[in-house]
Design an enzyme around this catalytic site. Structure first.
Site, PDB file in Angstrom:
ATOM      1  N   ASP A 128       1.228  -1.257   0.592  1.00 58.74           N
ATOM      2  CA  ASP A 128       0.080  -0.200   0.244  1.00 58.74           C
ATOM      3  C   ASP A 128       1.126   1.007   0.081  1.00 58.74           C
ATOM      4  O   ASP A 128       2.183   0.730   0.736  1.00 58.74           O
ATOM      5  CB  ASP A 128      -0.559   0.022   1.455  1.00 58.74           C
ATOM      6  CG  ASP A 128      -1.605   0.445   1.024  1.00 58.74           C
ATOM      7  OD1 ASP A 128      -2.086   1.638   0.034  1.00 58.74           O
ATOM      8  OD2 ASP A 128      -2.539   0.893   2.204  1.00 58.74           O
ATOM      9  N   HIS A 149       2.549   3.741  -9.319  1.00 56.25           N
ATOM     10  CA  HIS A 149       2.098   2.082  -8.836  1.00 56.25           C
ATOM     11  C   HIS A 149       4.015   1.671 -10.258  1.00 56.25           C
ATOM     12  O   HIS A 149       4.119   0.657  -9.846  1.00 56.25           O
ATOM     13  CB  HIS A 149       0.802   1.887 -10.592  1.00 56.25           C
ATOM     14  CG  HIS A 149      -0.062   1.968  -9.697  1.00 56.25           C
ATOM     15  ND1 HIS A 149      -0.443   1.603  -8.194  1.00 56.25           N
ATOM     16  CD2 HIS A 149      -1.241   2.882  -9.801  1.00 56.25           C
ATOM     17  CE1 HIS A 149      -1.536   2.079  -7.979  1.00 56.25           C
ATOM     18  NE2 HIS A 149      -1.447   2.773  -8.717  1.00 56.25           N
ATOM     19  N   LEU A 154      11.668 -19.967  -5.294  1.00 53.21           N
ATOM     20  CA  LEU A 154      10.423 -18.956  -4.525  1.00 53.21           C
ATOM     21  C   LEU A 154      10.038 -18.919  -5.337  1.00 53.21           C
ATOM     22  O   LEU A 154       9.532 -19.124  -6.584  1.00 53.21           O
ATOM     23  CB  LEU A 154      11.259 -17.672  -4.603  1.00 53.21           C
ATOM     24  CG  LEU A 154      10.653 -16.575  -3.870  1.00 53.21           C
ATOM     25  CD1 LEU A 154      10.052 -16.673  -2.435  1.00 53.21           C
ATOM     26  CD2 LEU A 154       9.782 -14.951  -4.446  1.00 53.21           C
TER      27      LEU A 154
HETATM   28  C1  FPP Z   1      -2.138   0.382  -3.564  1.00 55.04           C
HETATM   29  O1  FPP Z   1      -1.326   1.602  -3.597  1.00 55.04           O
HETATM   30  C2  FPP Z   1      -1.518  -0.744  -4.502  1.00 55.04           C
HETATM   31  C3  FPP Z   1      -2.469  -1.129  -5.530  1.00 55.04           C
HETATM   32  C4  FPP Z   1      -4.020  -1.386  -5.643  1.00 55.04           C
HETATM   33  C5  FPP Z   1      -1.361  -1.814  -6.862  1.00 55.04           C
HETATM   34  C6  FPP Z   1      -0.553  -2.070  -6.900  1.00 55.04           C
HETATM   35  C7  FPP Z   1       0.377  -3.095  -7.866  1.00 55.04           C
HETATM   36  C8  FPP Z   1       2.037  -2.656  -8.084  1.00 55.04           C
HETATM   37  C9  FPP Z   1       2.742  -2.398  -6.657  1.00 55.04           C
HETATM   38  C10 FPP Z   1       2.673  -2.950  -8.737  1.00 55.04           C
HETATM   39  C11 FPP Z   1       2.758  -4.077 -10.060  1.00 55.04           C
HETATM   40  C12 FPP Z   1       2.793  -5.076  -9.214  1.00 55.04           C
HETATM   41  C13 FPP Z   1       2.982  -6.219  -9.362  1.00 55.04           C
HETATM   42  C14 FPP Z   1       3.102  -7.804  -8.702  1.00 55.04           C
HETATM   43  C15 FPP Z   1       2.875  -7.007 -11.391  1.00 55.04           C
HETATM   44  P1  FPP Z   1      -2.466   2.626  -3.644  1.00 55.04           P
HETATM   45  O2  FPP Z   1      -2.416   3.205  -4.834  1.00 55.04           O
HETATM   46  O3  FPP Z   1      -3.721   2.193  -2.640  1.00 55.04           O
HETATM   47  O4  FPP Z   1      -1.578   3.613  -2.630  1.00 55.04           O
HETATM   48  P2  FPP Z   1      -2.397   4.870  -1.776  1.00 55.04           P
HETATM   49  O5  FPP Z   1      -3.153   4.071  -0.390  1.00 55.04           O
HETATM   50  O6  FPP Z   1      -1.240   5.307  -1.458  1.00 55.04           O
HETATM   51  O7  FPP Z   1      -3.569   5.469  -2.951  1.00 55.04           O
END
Ligand code: FPP
Length: 254
Positions: A24, A41, A135
């Site tokens: 997050d 992201h 892994l």
């Molecule tokens: C949460 O941060 C993150 C996500 C919903 C997306 C996670 C995706 C990645 C880390 C990239 C791709 C990963 C893989 C494994 C291919 P948020 O956007 O909710 O952050 P915020 O709480 O600050 O708004």
């Protein structure tokens, strides 16, 4: 946070077998830099790469990452589209590194909602990394803990209806076997970055005895040092699985 040199490996025996992470804080990381959320992201992918390689290095055997929840479809349409595009590209671009590190990839969740071409790419990436034996990297996409429990209940109900299963034979073990990735052990360590302290419908059943670790660090800043701190915190926990401390001590000594 800047990674200041290589993080120390935790003492042998204290390394969690299975680590699960809610990644997050991507959006806030970007906003704090005056960048659009998608840039967070993108930076999050770099953190994924680093934590996968650290997991291999320290001997974690299963890493389960929450990439897209069942609820994330509610995000603005352009952010969802961007995430889909990112997954599509990452699932090919990262294959050489995954293979070089002995990583086997598995996607978990309800794939039917994804486009055909993304589903194909997921299957291709799994096939291409099938030989990885250091892994198991599980990426949860369109996953929800409640979804998982419901799909398990549905499959057991079908087996009962077909006459192949006695309802009285459904116990915790039988139920757990119907959940996603029942062939790997439950998470030992459950990490959430980004400051919130909740499970957000991730691995609800499987985390019954997981050690929880919450950090303010935003996911793109979660580096080898931050990971080592989480692993160190885990190594200091006393896991009792419902027993008393004396019983666990006796078992450990036996
Ligand atoms: C949460 O941060 C993150 C996500 C919903 C997306 C996670 C995706 C990645 C880390 C990239 C791709 C990963 C893989 C494994 C291919 P948020 O956007 O909710 O952050 P915020 O709480 O600050 O708004």
């Amino acid at each position: 946070m800047v990674n200041q040199g290589e993080a120390p490996a935790p003492a042998a025996g204290s390394v969690p077998h299975h680590v699960a992470i809610i990644m997050d804080g991507n959006g806030r990381w970007a906003q704090r830099r005056g960048l659009p959320r998608p840039a967070g992201h993108q930076a999050g992918v770099a953190a994924v790469r680093l934590i996968v390689e650290e997991s291999v290095r320290v001997g974690v055997r299963v890493l389960t990452l929450f990439a897209f929840s069942s609820e994330n479809w509610r995000r603005p349409r352009h952010e969802v589209a961007l995430l889909m595009d990112l997954f599509f590209r990452v699932l090919r671009r990262e294959l050489p590194r995954l293979k070089a590190n002995g990583v086997r990839l598995r996607l978990v969740g309800d794939r039917a909602a994804f486009s055909d071409r993304l589903q194909r790419r997921m299957a291709d990436a799994e096939a291409a990394t099938a030989g990885g034996d250091r892994l198991l990297l599980q990426v949860a996409a369109n996953y929800g803990g409640r979804w998982d429990i419901v799909q398990a209940a549905r499959s057991l109900a079908r087996a009962v209806q077909a006459g192949g299963l006695d309802p009285d034979a459904i116990d915790e073990g039988r139920f757990a076997a119907a959940l996603s990735f029942s062939d790997v052990g439950d998470p030992d360590l459950f990490i959430r970055t980004g400051g919130e302290q909740r499970l957000s419908n991730f691995l609800l059943w499987q985390s019954a005895y997981a050690e929880l670790y919450f950090t303010e660090t935003l996911w793109p800043d979660f580096d080898a040092v931050a990971y080592a701190q989480a692993l160190q915190a885990f190594a200091g926990r006393h896991r009792r699985f419902g027993q008393t401390a004396e019983q666990v001590g006796a078992t450990a000594r036996a």
